[in-house]
Design an enzyme around this catalytic site. Sequence first.
Site, PDB file in Angstrom:
ATOM      1  N   HIS A 141      71.360  30.013  37.601  1.00  0.00           N
ATOM      2  CA  HIS A 141      71.648  31.283  36.769  1.00  0.00           C
ATOM      3  C   HIS A 141      72.079  32.447  37.256  1.00  0.00           C
ATOM      4  O   HIS A 141      72.289  33.547  36.631  1.00  0.00           O
ATOM      5  CB  HIS A 141      70.325  31.320  35.884  1.00  0.00           C
ATOM      6  CG  HIS A 141      69.889  30.172  34.948  1.00  0.00           C
ATOM      7  ND1 HIS A 141      70.746  29.725  34.129  1.00  0.00           N
ATOM      8  CD2 HIS A 141      68.779  29.313  35.258  1.00  0.00           C
ATOM      9  CE1 HIS A 141      70.211  28.574  33.283  1.00  0.00           C
ATOM     10  NE2 HIS A 141      69.114  28.536  34.011  1.00  0.00           N
ATOM     11  N   ASP A 185      65.566  18.531  34.651  1.00  0.00           N
ATOM     12  CA  ASP A 185      64.993  18.750  33.385  1.00  0.00           C
ATOM     13  C   ASP A 185      65.539  18.162  32.204  1.00  0.00           C
ATOM     14  O   ASP A 185      65.392  18.601  30.827  1.00  0.00           O
ATOM     15  CB  ASP A 185      64.816  20.231  33.424  1.00  0.00           C
ATOM     16  CG  ASP A 185      66.254  21.084  33.647  1.00  0.00           C
ATOM     17  OD1 ASP A 185      67.242  20.574  34.233  1.00  0.00           O
ATOM     18  OD2 ASP A 185      66.177  22.316  33.881  1.00  0.00           O
ATOM     19  N   ASP A 225      72.057  20.209  35.758  1.00  0.00           N
ATOM     20  CA  ASP A 225      71.039  20.756  35.130  1.00  0.00           C
ATOM     21  C   ASP A 225      70.896  20.730  33.687  1.00  0.00           C
ATOM     22  O   ASP A 225      72.122  20.935  33.276  1.00  0.00           O
ATOM     23  CB  ASP A 225      70.831  22.141  35.787  1.00  0.00           C
ATOM     24  CG  ASP A 225      69.449  22.782  35.526  1.00  0.00           C
ATOM     25  OD1 ASP A 225      68.292  22.708  36.190  1.00  0.00           O
ATOM     26  OD2 ASP A 225      69.171  23.295  34.060  1.00  0.00           O
ATOM     27  N   HIS A 251      70.076  23.129  31.593  1.00  0.00           N
ATOM     28  CA  HIS A 251      70.530  24.346  31.184  1.00  0.00           C
ATOM     29  C   HIS A 251      71.899  24.683  31.974  1.00  0.00           C
ATOM     30  O   HIS A 251      72.227  24.243  33.002  1.00  0.00           O
ATOM     31  CB  HIS A 251      69.650  25.504  31.714  1.00  0.00           C
ATOM     32  CG  HIS A 251      68.133  25.206  31.243  1.00  0.00           C
ATOM     33  ND1 HIS A 251      67.240  24.589  32.061  1.00  0.00           N
ATOM     34  CD2 HIS A 251      67.543  25.593  30.044  1.00  0.00           C
ATOM     35  CE1 HIS A 251      65.971  24.582  31.428  1.00  0.00           C
ATOM     36  NE2 HIS A 251      66.347  24.974  30.198  1.00  0.00           N
TER      37      HIS A 251
END
Length: 344
Positions: free
Chosen positions: A160, A285, A196, A198
């Site tokens: 991120h 995740d 991931d 996200h």
Amino acid sequence: MKTIFSPAQQLHHGAREFTDGQWTLCNEHPGRSSIILAELEARKLGDIVQPQDWGIDPILRVHSPAFVEFLQNAWTQWQAEGRTGDMLPSVWCSRGMRTNRVPESLDGKLGYYSFDSGTPIMSGTWQAVYAATQVAITGAHQLSLGEQGAFSLCRPPGHHAAVDQYGGYCFFNNAAIATQFLLDSGCNRVAILDIDYHHGNGTQSIFYQRNDVYVVSLHAHPSEEYPFFLGYEDERGDGIGEGYNLNLPMRLGTDWALYGATLDHALQVLERHGTEILVVSLGCDTFHDDPISRFRLTSENYIRLGEKIAAFQKPTLFVLEGGYAVDALGINVANVLTGFLGKR
Ligand code: OKP
Ligand code: ZN
């Protein structure tokens, strides 16, 4: 295949983040790496080694000097002001505000350099985030030496983090720094595959206007999931970077049937692009039991995932990103590596 890890990474342990109007314990904590290390050791998946120190220059190939300096000095300055809790922002520069002025105040700087309230800075943050970059670079170095695989057990995660912004538990973009290091070592056609849950908004933004790194990401649709403001399918890259970014968002509830097929598609696209070296932003995740996510992969699916990446048959650097179902995290990460190693 080596795993690279530094104990200094454990010095980052934020107390709380802001969720549902309440202060909740940080999901991203040192126990994540401990359980992965324990599982890798138990399965004898290869040596676990400490990183070399490559200094700050490889970080500055990705992040702005002012941002790096801010992270390096933030906690000391906070303490000098007599403040004792973790550093968390509570106001950000948003639409219609001045986005080109760095305030003098620390609270102002926090808002300037961050984008969310889940990412505390505390006493050990600098040492940890610096160490995580060295772990990523040492993994990249393994590939530049001719190794076929390496696992950089980074934490805190990185995907991120943008050129001068942190958030989403991420400070420095470990995968981007490793990728840039590979390019600077003379490697060509490096691609990043971000799996991931996200969207890796930081990674996308760092390479968005470039054609020397192909970025492909599988993630929960940003219309329904964090980070909400980037990661849509129509983001294809800009300028000379047009066509070098591919987002493959999926709806909440996605299971292995769709996920595996989407991964196959991503790898076909990377094959067509002529990828020679692969950097995988590995988040577990996507697991059905992850406390902050809503995909439905099982532990067994991660073996298949590792096999698919192995079948791609390119030197591969795995860089750890997320995964918060801590009890299963060691198994899930080790399953990816087991699948990868089994099919090499
Ligand atoms: C990091 B990585 C604030 C909620 C923010 C942030 C999720 C960051 C995920 N309490 N949630 O991609 O696994
Ligand atoms: Zn994630």
